[in-house]
Design a protein around this motif. Sequence first.
Motif, PDB file in Angstrom:
ATOM      1  N   ASP A   1      47.630  40.187  34.775  1.00 60.21           N
ATOM      2  CA  ASP A   1      48.804  41.033  34.575  1.00 60.21           C
ATOM      3  C   ASP A   1      49.102  41.228  33.101  1.00 60.21           C
ATOM      4  O   ASP A   1      50.228  41.544  32.716  1.00 60.21           O
ATOM      5  CB  ASP A   1      50.022  40.452  35.300  1.00 60.21           C
ATOM      6  CG  ASP A   1      50.361  39.048  34.838  1.00 60.21           C
ATOM      7  OD1 ASP A   1      49.665  38.536  33.940  1.00 60.21           O
ATOM      8  OD2 ASP A   1      51.320  38.468  35.369  1.00 60.21           O
TER       9      ASP A   1
ATOM     10  N   ASN B   1      48.727  46.716  36.300  1.00 53.61           N
ATOM     11  CA  ASN B   1      48.884  45.600  37.237  1.00 53.61           C
ATOM     12  C   ASN B   1      48.492  45.970  38.661  1.00 53.61           C
ATOM     13  O   ASN B   1      48.299  45.094  39.503  1.00 53.61           O
ATOM     14  CB  ASN B   1      50.329  45.107  37.233  1.00 53.61           C
ATOM     15  CG  ASN B   1      50.704  44.452  35.917  1.00 53.61           C
ATOM     16  OD1 ASN B   1      49.897  43.735  35.336  1.00 53.61           O
ATOM     17  ND2 ASN B   1      51.908  44.713  35.446  1.00 53.61           N
ATOM     18  N   ASP B   2      48.403  47.267  38.938  1.00 54.62           N
ATOM     19  CA  ASP B   2      48.149  47.706  40.312  1.00 54.62           C
ATOM     20  C   ASP B   2      47.330  48.983  40.266  1.00 54.62           C
ATOM     21  O   ASP B   2      47.797  50.064  40.610  1.00 54.62           O
ATOM     22  CB  ASP B   2      49.482  47.945  41.040  1.00 54.62           C
ATOM     23  CG  ASP B   2      49.292  48.282  42.508  1.00 54.62           C
ATOM     24  OD1 ASP B   2      48.256  47.898  43.068  1.00 54.62           O
ATOM     25  OD2 ASP B   2      50.183  48.937  43.080  1.00 54.62           O
TER      26      ASP B   2
ATOM     27  N   ASN C   1      38.639  46.816  34.823  1.00 47.96           N
ATOM     28  CA  ASN C   1      39.044  47.799  35.826  1.00 47.96           C
ATOM     29  C   ASN C   1      37.988  48.892  35.946  1.00 47.96           C
ATOM     30  O   ASN C   1      37.347  49.262  34.953  1.00 47.96           O
ATOM     31  CB  ASN C   1      40.395  48.429  35.451  1.00 47.96           C
ATOM     32  CG  ASN C   1      41.555  47.497  35.698  1.00 47.96           C
ATOM     33  OD1 ASN C   1      41.493  46.321  35.360  1.00 47.96           O
ATOM     34  ND2 ASN C   1      42.611  47.995  36.292  1.00 47.96           N
TER      35      ASN C   1
ATOM     36  N   GLY D   1      41.379  43.629  36.240  1.00 47.91           N
ATOM     37  CA  GLY D   1      41.884  43.793  37.591  1.00 47.91           C
ATOM     38  C   GLY D   1      42.653  42.603  38.108  1.00 47.91           C
ATOM     39  O   GLY D   1      43.598  42.749  38.891  1.00 47.91           O
ATOM     40  N   TYR D   2      42.282  41.402  37.671  1.00 51.70           N
ATOM     41  CA  TYR D   2      42.908  40.203  38.223  1.00 51.70           C
ATOM     42  C   TYR D   2      44.097  39.718  37.404  1.00 51.70           C
ATOM     43  O   TYR D   2      44.799  38.792  37.806  1.00 51.70           O
ATOM     44  CB  TYR D   2      41.879  39.073  38.331  1.00 51.70           C
ATOM     45  CG  TYR D   2      41.569  38.373  37.035  1.00 51.70           C
ATOM     46  CD1 TYR D   2      42.290  37.249  36.638  1.00 51.70           C
ATOM     47  CD2 TYR D   2      40.564  38.835  36.193  1.00 51.70           C
ATOM     48  CE1 TYR D   2      42.012  36.605  35.449  1.00 51.70           C
ATOM     49  CE2 TYR D   2      40.286  38.197  35.000  1.00 51.70           C
ATOM     50  CZ  TYR D   2      41.014  37.089  34.636  1.00 51.70           C
ATOM     51  OH  TYR D   2      40.744  36.453  33.450  1.00 51.70           O
TER      52      TYR D   2
ATOM     53  N   ASN E   1      40.778  42.692  42.545  1.00 53.80           N
ATOM     54  CA  ASN E   1      41.805  41.702  42.218  1.00 53.80           C
ATOM     55  C   ASN E   1      41.234  40.387  41.690  1.00 53.80           C
ATOM     56  O   ASN E   1      41.980  39.475  41.355  1.00 53.80           O
ATOM     57  CB  ASN E   1      42.700  41.437  43.440  1.00 53.80           C
ATOM     58  CG  ASN E   1      41.947  40.827  44.612  1.00 53.80           C
ATOM     59  OD1 ASN E   1      40.766  40.511  44.520  1.00 53.80           O
ATOM     60  ND2 ASN E   1      42.629  40.673  45.734  1.00 53.80           N
ATOM     61  N   LYS E   2      39.897  40.310  41.593  1.00 57.03           N
ATOM     62  CA  LYS E   2      39.245  39.151  40.986  1.00 57.03           C
ATOM     63  C   LYS E   2      38.348  39.550  39.815  1.00 57.03           C
ATOM     64  O   LYS E   2      37.651  38.711  39.244  1.00 57.03           O
ATOM     65  CB  LYS E   2      38.400  38.410  42.029  1.00 57.03           C
ATOM     66  CG  LYS E   2      39.206  37.835  43.191  1.00 57.03           C
ATOM     67  CD  LYS E   2      38.303  37.124  44.179  1.00 57.03           C
ATOM     68  CE  LYS E   2      39.105  36.548  45.344  1.00 57.03           C
ATOM     69  NZ  LYS E   2      38.218  35.868  46.333  1.00 57.03           N
TER      70      LYS E   2
END
Length: 776
Positions: free
Chosen positions: A549, A65-66, A158, A546-547, A153-154
Motif C-alpha cells: 500500500d 492500492n486497488d 503492477n 500489487g501487494y 495481490n502478491k
Amino acid sequence: MLRALCFILLSFIISSCGVKQTPSINKVNINQNWKFKVVKANVANDSWEQVSLPHTPKIEPMVVNDQWQGDAIYEKTLDISPTWKDKKVFIRFEAAMSHAQVWLNDTKLGEHLGGYLPFTYDLTDLISETKPNIIKVKLSNLDNPVIGPKPLNKLDFNTYGGLYRDVNLLIKDRLYITDEMHANKVASGGIFVTYPKVSAKTSTINVKTHIANDYKQSKDFTLKQKVYFNNELVAETSDDSLSLQANDNHQYNQTLNIENAHLWSPNSPNLYQLSTEIYLGDELIEQKNTRIGIRKFEFNAKHELLINGEKTFLRGVNRHQEYPHVGYATSAQADYRDAVKIKSAGFDYVRLSHYPHSKAFMDAADELGLVLIDAILGWQYYLENPDFKQQIINTCHDLIRRDRNHASVLAWECSLNESWMPEPFIADLHRAVKLEDPTGFSAGWQLGYDLYLQARQHRQKHYEVPTQPYNVSEYGDWEYYAQNAGLNQDSWSDLKEEERTSRQLLSAGEARLLQQARNLQEAHNDNLSFPAFADGYWVMFDYNRGYADDLESSGIMSLYRLPKYSYYFYQSQRSPQIKSDKFDSGPMVFIASEWNGHSSNNVRVFSNADEVELWLNNTLIAKQKPTQNKLSSHLTHPPFEFAMQQFKPGQLKAKAFIDGELVAEHSVTTAGEPAGIKLSIDISGQLPAVGVKDVVFAYAQLVDNKGNLVHTNGDEIHFSTTGDIEIVYSSDSLTEQGKAAVLLRIGESLKGGTIQASSSALNIKSSPLQIENLSN
C-alpha cells in the motif's frame, strides 16, 4: 545536406529510368476511435466510452492500492479502402493485457495469452464488401495461472490493463515479406539480420528475408538489400531471378560487406538503415526498412565482456515501464524520455525487468547507446503444468522474434525471475534461445544459461572466481531494506531502521537521501571488487506494487521522474570525455545538500572531475581530490567530502576542474520563504507530441523572493491548463524537495496550450507557461 540532395537526385534518376516507385509497406495506424466498456458479472453494460489508444481501463491514483482487474471489450469499425481489394490485410496488436480474444465481424480470429508481446491476424479473406467491418477485442487482466506471474495481490509490481500499445493494419501485396509474429517460424519470419564478421575495416551483414506468395500462380521477382549510413548508400546486393511457387514461402539469404564500418557501442551508437525491397518486374511492391547496428558481443577466457573486441564493464540499472496514473499506457515519446534520463544518469546498460518493454524504449536504447538484457515475464512463480511451461517457451520465442534486430540487445533473459525452475525446463528455455538466435546469449538467475544473473543479496562465494560470465543483476535495495548486508552497518548504531534503508521517497529529507546515496555507493563499489561484467541497481524509478500500500521507493528518481541525490552519484561515475547532444553528458558536479539549518556540515559533492573547490559566500573553503575510503576504493570517480566548521547561511558553490581547467559548476543557496513558482515541462529529448496521446510531466518549483530554490515538502500546488491539454488524475499535487509534479496528456493541438500553478496557502502564482513555444 549534399548527401541528402544526392540521395534525392538518385531516386529521381531511378524513377526516370522506368522503375515504378510505390510506398513502403502500408502500415495504417488505427489507434483512434475505439469504443470501450467494462464487463461486469459476465454481462457487458450498454455504456460505451469513446477512447483512443494507448488506453488503460482505469486512471489510477499515485499510490495504487486497488489496481483495476476484470474483463473489458474494445470495438472499432475498420475503414477498408477499395484499393486493398487484391491486397493482403493483417491486423497487428503490439500488446494487450493479458488474455485477448479477437473477432472480425462474427468470425473469431483467435486468442492470445500474455500482455507484453505482439500478435497478428490475417483479415484478407474475412473482410466484408457489403457491411461494416467491426474488429472486437475482449480482454481479461485477471490473475491467470497459465500466464503467470504471481496473483496481483502478491506481486511486487503492477501489470495494469487494456490495449496499451499501438494497433496497426498491415497492407501488402500478395507476394510479401511476412510478419515475424504471424509467420511463427523458428529463426525466420520477416527480416533477421546477423553479423558474421565485425571489424571497423570490413564488416559483413547477413540478411535473411522470409517471403510468402499468396498468388494462385508462381511469381518471379527480384530481392534487393540496400544499406545506408547518414542517408548515403554504402552497400547493396540483388538477387534478380528468384521464383516462388503459389501458396509457398521461403527464407532467402543475402550477404553484404560494409567497408570502413561505423560500429555500434554504448559510447558510439552508430546505426545503419537496411532497406529490403521486392520487385515484380520493374515495380517495387514492398520496401521494408530495418534500423541496425553492427556490433559484436563476446566474452573472453576470464568471462569479461568484449564489445567489438574492447573490454567493457556495464554500469546499469533495472527499469519498470510504469508511469503514474496511466500505468503502461504511455507514448513512444514518453519511453524515449525515460531512456534519455537513464543515459543522462551515467548508465550504459538496462535490465528490462521483469517483462518485455516497448519497442519504442528499445529503439531509444539503440539510438542512445544503452545495452539491454531483454526479459520474458516472470517473478517468483512456477507451475508444474504443461500449458504453463509451453506458454513460457512460446513467450521466449516471440520475444526474440520481435527484438532480434535491435543492436542494443546483449542477452535474452528467458528465465522466470526468482522462481525456482527445474533443470529440464531451464534446458528447454536455453534451447529455445539457441534455436531462435544461434549467435545470441541466454541469461538467467539459475545455472544452465550462458550468462548468470545474480542479485547481490543472493551472492554465492564460488562466484568470486566465476566459471561463466556473471552479472550482478540487482543490488542496493533489498539488502539494505532487510538490514542484513552492507559493509558500513557498524556505523548505523545511531540510525533508526527506516533511516538505514535505500527505500527513500524524494520527500524523505536530506539526511535520508544522503543515506540512500551512501548505500548505493558502498554496494556499487563492492560489486566492482568482484569479477562481474556488469551490475544493475534496483531501480531507476519508484513504482507501485500489487501487494503493498505504498510506493517502492528505492528509485534514484521519483515516480514523477525527479532526481534524488543518488542520481547524481551515478552521474558522477560517467566518463567526462563522452559528450552527446541527445542526453546530459560530459563533466559534472553536484552538491548533495539543501544548505539550510538542518543540513549536515559534512558536505558531499559528486563529480567526475579530478579536483573540486568548495566556496561559501565567495570565500574558498577547500580544494580537494576525490575522497578515497572503503566505500569508494574501486570507484572511477569517488565523491568529494568537505567538513565545514559550522552552518552559515548563504551560497555554497562547487567548481570542478580537470587538468587544472574549470569544467563545471553547481551552487545551492540557503533559501527564504516561498515567494514564487517556476514552471517547467520535462522534455528530455522529445518535445510534447500531438495526436498520439503523449504524456509529459509538468513541474512547479518553489522559489524565494531572490529566485533561490526552496526545498520544503508537503506544500499543496494547484495546476490549471488551457488548450487541448489534460491533467491526468488530479490538478493538485504536494511538493517534494520544493517541487510539485503533475502528468499532462497532450491532445490534437498545442495551439493556445498553457499551464499555470498556484498555491492558495502560500498566496503565490506562477506565470503561464506556453507549451507550444517550448524548445530543446
